[in-house]
Design a protein around this motif. Structure first.
Motif, PDB file in Angstrom:
ATOM      1  N   ALA A 104      -3.113  -1.543  -1.141  1.00 24.56           N
ATOM      2  CA  ALA A 104      -3.414  -2.348   0.049  1.00 24.56           C
ATOM      3  C   ALA A 104      -2.139  -2.704   0.805  1.00 24.56           C
ATOM      4  N   VAL A 105      -1.097  -3.058   0.082  1.00 24.27           N
ATOM      5  CA  VAL A 105       0.173  -3.401   0.726  1.00 24.27           C
ATOM      6  C   VAL A 105       0.792  -2.168   1.372  1.00 24.27           C
ATOM      7  N   ALA A 106       0.645  -1.015   0.738  1.00 24.95           N
ATOM      8  CA  ALA A 106       1.164   0.229   1.318  1.00 24.95           C
ATOM      9  C   ALA A 106       0.551   0.458   2.699  1.00 24.95           C
ATOM     10  N   ALA A 107      -0.726   0.205   2.821  1.00 26.97           N
ATOM     11  CA  ALA A 107      -1.393   0.364   4.117  1.00 26.97           C
ATOM     12  C   ALA A 107      -0.831  -0.618   5.139  1.00 26.97           C
ATOM     13  N   GLU A 108      -0.566  -1.844   4.737  1.00 20.92           N
ATOM     14  CA  GLU A 108       0.014  -2.842   5.637  1.00 20.92           C
ATOM     15  C   GLU A 108       1.411  -2.422   6.087  1.00 20.92           C
ATOM     16  N   LEU A 109       2.201  -1.863   5.176  1.00 26.63           N
ATOM     17  CA  LEU A 109       3.553  -1.435   5.523  1.00 26.63           C
ATOM     18  C   LEU A 109       3.512  -0.287   6.530  1.00 26.63           C
ATOM     19  N   ALA A 110       2.567   0.626   6.356  1.00 30.14           N
ATOM     20  CA  ALA A 110       2.432   1.748   7.290  1.00 30.14           C
ATOM     21  C   ALA A 110       2.066   1.249   8.684  1.00 30.14           C
ATOM     22  N   VAL A 111       1.186   0.277   8.782  1.00 28.69           N
ATOM     23  CA  VAL A 111       0.812  -0.303  10.073  1.00 28.69           C
ATOM     24  C   VAL A 111       2.020  -1.024  10.677  1.00 28.69           C
ATOM     25  N   ALA A 112       2.772  -1.743   9.845  1.00 25.27           N
ATOM     26  CA  ALA A 112       3.938  -2.492  10.327  1.00 25.27           C
ATOM     27  C   ALA A 112       5.012  -1.574  10.894  1.00 25.27           C
TER      28      ALA A 112
END
Length: 189
Positions: A104-112
């Motif tokens: 889930a955090v990986a997805a947030e980092l990609a969006v960021a």
């Protein structure tokens, strides 16, 4: 005309290490009835391509591609070099295969990464203030440009020295990796 979504992110999962401190392949260790690697893979966004670097094995996720570092056991930069030879997306999310809660955090980092056009990467920062290069979203072109001529044995942090990294704090469980049997016991709790 096809309306297939364009895949812009590939998750590269490094799972070819020797697991010396663990004593056996830690990515296959049982975490509440699921192998550690499968816990990670099932938490990644379904629209992402997934490329695992290490010995091929069955996983719960469909369409996982596999490659091997050269030489086998050559370290994370050798694994990254093998992966980048086949990655065809502008964003690469680099993860350790022993990080079951990172999806889930990986997805947030990609969006960021979209929000910081001057950065080469957005990397998670754990609760102890350490930048986690194996919990980060990178511009694929920056990773390729930073690869050394001989990647085997190169420390991952040396590769990152030339990149502009945007640090982002992440909650503790997301950056948790399984290096020892004690780590596995903590993850089960």
């Amino acid at each position: 005309m096809s309306s297939e979504p364009v895949v812009t992110t590939t998750a590269v999962v490094l799972c070819g290490g020797e697991s010396r401190r663990f004593g056996s392949d830690k990515t296959r260790a049982d975490l509440d009835g699921v192998p550690v690697l499968d816990a990670l893979l099932s938490s990644l966004p379904p629209g992402w391509g997934v490329l695992c670097v290490g010995p091929e094995r069955p996983t719960v996720r469909d369409a996982v591609r596999w490659t091997r570092e050269d030489p086998p056991g050559g370290g994370p930069v050798a694994g990254l070099a093998a992966a980048l030879a086949v990655v065809d997306t502008p964003v690469t999310v680099l993860l350790g295969g022993d990080m079951p809660y990172a999806g889930a955090v990986a997805a947030e980092l990609a969006v960021a990464l979209d929000d910081v056009p001057d950065a080469d990467a957005v990397a998670g920062v754990d609760g102890e203030g350490r930048v986690q290069p194996l919990l980060a979203a990178y511009r694929t072109s920056a990773l390729r440009a930073g690869l050394p001529e001989t990647p085997a044995g190169t420390p991952l942090r040396r590769l990152l020295d030339g990149l502009r990294i945007e640090p982002r704090p992440v909650e503790g469980r997301a950056s948790q990796d399984i290096d020892t049997p004690e780590d596995l016991q903590r993850a089960r709790r």
